[in-house]
Design a protein around this motif. Structure first.
Motif, short mmCIF file in Angstrom:
data_model
loop_
_atom_site.label_atom_id
_atom_site.label_comp_id
_atom_site.label_asym_id
_atom_site.label_seq_id
_atom_site.Cartn_x
_atom_site.Cartn_y
_atom_site.Cartn_z
N ASP A 10 0.83 -1.20 0.00
CA ASP A 10 0.00 0.00 0.00
C ASP A 10 0.87 1.25 0.00
O ASP A 10 2.07 1.20 0.26
CB ASP A 10 -0.91 0.02 1.24
N GLY A 11 0.21 2.37 -0.26
CA GLY A 11 0.90 3.65 -0.20
C GLY A 11 0.29 4.64 -1.18
O GLY A 11 -0.46 4.25 -2.08
N PRO A 12 0.61 5.91 -1.02
CA PRO A 12 0.06 6.94 -1.91
C PRO A 12 0.73 6.92 -3.28
O PRO A 12 1.69 6.17 -3.52
CB PRO A 12 0.37 8.24 -1.16
N SER A 13 0.23 7.75 -4.19
CA SER A 13 0.77 7.83 -5.55
C SER A 13 2.22 8.30 -5.55
O SER A 13 2.62 9.13 -4.73
CB SER A 13 -0.06 8.81 -6.39
N GLY A 14 3.01 7.75 -6.47
CA GLY A 14 4.36 8.23 -6.66
C GLY A 14 5.40 7.61 -5.75
O GLY A 14 6.56 8.04 -5.75
N THR A 15 5.01 6.60 -4.97
CA THR A 15 5.97 5.96 -4.07
C THR A 15 6.67 4.79 -4.73
O THR A 15 7.59 4.20 -4.14
CB THR A 15 5.28 5.48 -2.78
#
Length: 226
Positions: A10-15
Motif C-alpha cells: 500500500d501507499g500513496p501515488s508516486g511511491t
C-alpha cells in the motif's frame, strides 16, 4: 509445497508501488494485481458513458454495468473493460482527476474488493496486490504487509517524469497532495497504514534496493511458517 503467500503493498501515488510490486511478484514467481488500475478502469468507463462522477448515487447505480478484468502476469499486466484493453486510456489526466471521487463510492469499492479477494484466493503460488487499502481492508490477513512512502517532492518529480514533463513538478505535487487528502479522508476504506505493516521510505532508495528489502521480508516470513 509452500502455502500461497500474499503480499500487500500500500501507499500513496508516486511511491513506486507499481514498479516495486511487479518486480517483487516476478522475483518470487507470484501473481500480481494492480487494484488502482481497476478503479481507474471503472472511472474511465463512467467518463466514457457520460456518468456524472461527482454524483455518488449515479456512480453507484452504474457501477454494476462495466465488466472490469485484470490480468495477473507481473511481466504483462493487462486491464480491460467489457473486453477492451484500456491500459493506456486509464492513465489520462481526466481519469486521474476523477478516480478519487469514483473510488470513494461504497458500492464501487464493494464490487472491486470482492473481485480482488477472489483473485487473490485463486492465485496458485500467491500474489502481490498493490493499492491503498489492501493491508487494512481487502486482505487484512496478508502474509506480509508493506506501506511505501516517499517525500512529496520526490513523488512529484517521479510522476512528472512519467508524464514526460507534460505537467510541471509543482503542479504535480499539488495534485498529489489533493489526492492524498481525498484518499485518506474518505469514509470507506481510506488510505492508511496497517498496524502490522512494514513502512519503507523509497525517497532515497533505488528500485532494486526496495525490491531486495521486500523480497527479504517475504522470505523471512515464509521461513518462519514452514
Amino acid at each position: 509445497m509452500d502455502n500461497p503467500v500474499i503480499v500487500a503493498i500500500d501507499g500513496p501515488s508516486g511511491t513506486g508501488k507499481s514498479s516495486t510490486s511487479k518486480a517483487v511478484a516476478a522475483r518470487l514467481g507470484l501473481s500480481y494485481l494492480d487494484t488502482g488500475a481497476q478503479y481507474r478502469a471503472m472511472t474511465w468507463w463512467m467518463l466514457a458513458n457520460g456518468v456524472d462522477v461527482q454524483d455518488p448515487a449515479a456512480v453507484a447505480d452504474a457501477s454494476g454495468k462495466p465488466v472490469v478484468t485484470s490480468g495477473t502476469d507481473p511481466l504483462h499486466p493487462q486491464i480491460s473493460v467489457d473486453g477492451t484493453d484500456v491500459s493506456g486510456p486509464i492513465r489520462s489526466q481526466e481519469v486521474t482527476a476523477a478516480v478519487s471521487a469514483v473510488s470513494a463510492v461504497p458500492e464501487v469499492r464493494a464490487r472491486m474488493v470482492d473481485f480482488q479477494r477472489r483473485t487473490a484466493a485463486a492465485a496458485p503460488a500467491g500474489i502481490v496486490v498493490e493499492g491503498r487499502d489492501i493491508g487494512t481492508t481487502v486482505l487484512p490477513a496478508a502474509t506480509v504487509k508493506i506501506f511505501l512512502t516517499a517525500s512529496a517532492e520526490v513523488r512529484a518529480a517521479r510522476r512528472s517524469g512519467e508524464l514526460n514533463g507534460a505537467v510541471s513538478v509543482a503542479a504535480t505535487r499539488e495534485a498529489l497532495i489533493r489526492r492524498d487528502a481525498a484518499d485518506s479522508g474518505r469514509t470507506t476504506s481510506p488510505l492508511a497504514k496497517a498496524d502490522d505493516a512494514v513502512e519503507v521510505d523509497t525517497s532515497e532508495l533505488t528500485l532494486d534496493e526496495v525490491v531486495d528489502r521486500i523480497v527479504a521480508l517475504v522470505e523471512q516470513r515464509r521461513a518462519a511458517v514452514r
